[in-house]
Design a protein around this motif. Structure first.
Motif, PDB file in Angstrom:
ATOM      1  N   ARG A 191       0.014 -16.868   1.782  1.00 29.97           N
ATOM      2  CA  ARG A 191       0.221 -18.308   1.891  1.00 29.97           C
ATOM      3  C   ARG A 191       1.703 -18.640   2.064  1.00 29.97           C
ATOM      4  NH1 ARG A 191      -3.463 -20.280  -3.271  1.00 29.97           N
ATOM      5  NH2 ARG A 191      -5.397 -19.221  -2.676  1.00 29.97           N
ATOM      6  N   GLU A 214      -4.377 -18.358   6.210  1.00 30.19           N
ATOM      7  CA  GLU A 214      -4.145 -19.215   5.043  1.00 30.19           C
ATOM      8  C   GLU A 214      -2.670 -19.539   4.840  1.00 30.19           C
ATOM      9  OE1 GLU A 214      -6.178 -17.838   1.520  1.00 30.19           O
ATOM     10  OE2 GLU A 214      -7.674 -16.774   2.718  1.00 30.19           O
ATOM     11  N   GLU A 216       0.799 -21.158   4.554  1.00 31.84           N
ATOM     12  CA  GLU A 216       1.235 -22.536   4.355  1.00 31.84           C
ATOM     13  C   GLU A 216       2.735 -22.712   4.575  1.00 31.84           C
ATOM     14  OE1 GLU A 216       0.032 -23.417   0.396  1.00 31.84           O
ATOM     15  OE2 GLU A 216      -2.123 -23.347   0.833  1.00 31.84           O
ATOM     16  N   GLY A 239      -1.064 -27.896   8.564  1.00 33.67           N
ATOM     17  CA  GLY A 239      -0.693 -27.628   7.182  1.00 33.67           C
ATOM     18  C   GLY A 239       0.370 -26.559   7.027  1.00 33.67           C
ATOM     19  N   LEU A 240       0.783 -25.916   8.115  1.00 29.36           N
ATOM     20  CA  LEU A 240       1.793 -24.861   8.059  1.00 29.36           C
ATOM     21  C   LEU A 240       3.185 -25.466   8.219  1.00 29.36           C
ATOM     22  CD1 LEU A 240       2.757 -21.907   8.060  1.00 29.36           C
ATOM     23  CD2 LEU A 240       2.380 -21.897  10.546  1.00 29.36           C
TER      24      LEU A 240
END
Length: 314
Positions: A191, A214, A216, A239-240
Motif C-alpha cells: 500500500r 492496492e 495508495e 486513490g493513488l
C-alpha cells in the motif's frame, strides 16, 4: 481521600504495567536510571516488558559496530522473542541480521537503513520474517532484486516498503528496474512504497502499478527517467498518491519520521557496553548491572551526515 483509601506504591505495579510506563522514557534512562531505583523496576527492564519496541536507530548512527552488536543482542535477548518493532541503523554484518531473524517470531516492523546485509543472507533467513508488515532497507547498498524478491516471497503480509537511496550510492549503476520488477512480482499487497532516487524508468514503475493493485502511496522523488501521465494515473489508479519525480525540498522530512521531535544538536552520545549480567537484578549490596558502562559525549551532526540532504532537481 479518606484514611481507608488504598495507596499502591509504584514498585508494586506488575511488570507489564511498568513496561508500558517505561516506554515513555529514553533508552538512556531505561538502561541506566530505572534499574537503580528498586529491584522490581530492575526486573521489569531486564525482562521482555520494555523491549517489545526496540528503537535504537538514532543512537546506532553514532556508535561503533561492536557496541551496536553487543547492545542489540542484549536487548533482543531480553525481549524473549516478543519484540514487534525493531529500528536500527547500520548493521555491520550478516551474522547480526541472522541473529535478528532467529528471534523475529513476533516482529512486524523492521527498519534497517544503511545496513551491510547481503542478498545471500536475506535469501537464507527471510523465511523467518514472515510476520513483517513494514520494511525499511533504505541505503542498503549490498542488496538488490534478489533480496527484495526474497522478502516479498516470504513476507506475505508486507504492506509497506521503504527503499530509498542517495544519488551518490547509485552513481555506478545504469538502471535499477530489476528492483522494480522484483517488487512488482513478489509484493502485490503493498500500500505504501518509497523508491526515491532509484534509477528507475517509466517501464519499471508501470510494472509496479499494474501488479500492486492496492497501492495508495508511491514516492518517486529523484527518479528522473520516470515520465508518468498524471491524467492517466488519476483515471487508472484512483486513490493513488504519487510524489515526484520533482524534488521541492532540500531537506527530506519523511526520512526522519521515526526520530524524536525533540532531537537537538547536543544529543550526540556514545555508549560502551561490556558484559551483561544475566541475572539483571541487584542484590542489596550490588551497585548496578555488573559490567555495564554507559558514557555520554556532547556534540552534534558532523560531515558524515551532510550527504543525506536531498539534492535539488536537475
Amino acid at each position: 481521600m479518606g484514611d481507608s483509601s488504598e495507596v499502591r506504591a509504584w514498585e508494586e505495579l506488575i511488570p507489564d504495567a511498568l513496561g508500558l510506563i517505561f516506554r515513555n522514557l529514553s533508552l538512556q534512562e531505561v538502561l541506566t536510571v530505572v534499574p537503580r531505583v528498586c529491584k522490581s523496576w530492575g526486573r521489569a527492564v531486564s525482562g521482555p516488558y520494555c523491549w517489545r519496541d526496540i528503537d535504537i536507530e538514532e543512537w546506532s548512527q553514532r556508535c561503533k559496530p561492536e557496541q551496536l552488536d553487543r547492545l542489540l543482542r542484549v536487548l533482543i535477548a531480553r525481549s524473549c522473542g516478543s519484540f514487534q518493532r525493531l529500528s536500527v541503523s547500520g548493521l555491520a554484518s550478516d551474522s547480526l541480521f541472522s541473529f535478528i531473524a532467529e528471534h523475529a517470531g513476533s516482529l512486524q516492523t523492521l527498519v534497517l537503513p544503511r545496513s551491510e546485509i547481503s542478498d545471500a543472507i536475506v535469501e537464507q533467513v527471510s523465511s523467518r520474517l514472515s510476520n513483517i508488515t513494514f520494511l525499511d532497507v533504505s541505503y542498503c547498498k549490498k542488496i538488490g532484486p534478489r533480496a527484495l524478491e526474497s522478502f516479498g516471497k516470504h513476507c506475505k503480509s508486507l504492506i509497506g516498503l521503504r527503499r530509498t537511496m542517495h544519488p551518490l550510492e547509485v552513481a555506478d549503476k545504469v538502471s535499477q528496474d530489476d528492483e522494480a520488477f522484483a517488487i512488482a512480482c513478489s509484493m502485490p499487497k503493498l500500500r505504501h512504497l518509497e523508491m526515491a532516487y532509484l534509477l528507475l524508468t517509466t517501464r519499471g514503475v508501470l510494472e509496479i502499478l499494474s501488479r500492486c493493485k492496492e497501492l495508495e502511496f508511491l514516492d518517486l522523488r529523484g527518479c528522473w527517467e520516470v515520465k508518468l501521465d498524471e491524467k492517466l494515473v488519476k483515471e487508472s489508479y484512483a486513490g493513488l498518491k504519487v510524489l515526484g519525480p520533482q524534488v521541492e525540498d532540500t531537506y527530506e522530512r519523511s526520512f526522519w519520521d521515526e526520530c524524536s521531535e525533540e532531537y537537538s544538536d547536543t544529543s550526540d552520545y556514545s555508549w560502551e557496553f561490556m558484559d551483561d549480567d544475566d541475572d539483571g537484578i541487584w542484590d542489596d549490596d550490588d551497585q548496578g548491572f555488573e559490567g555495564l558502562e554507559v558514557r555520554f559525549y556532547g556534540g552534534g551532526f558532523n560531515q558524515a551526515y551532510a550527504g543525506f540532504h536531498w539534492p535539488p532537481s536537475p
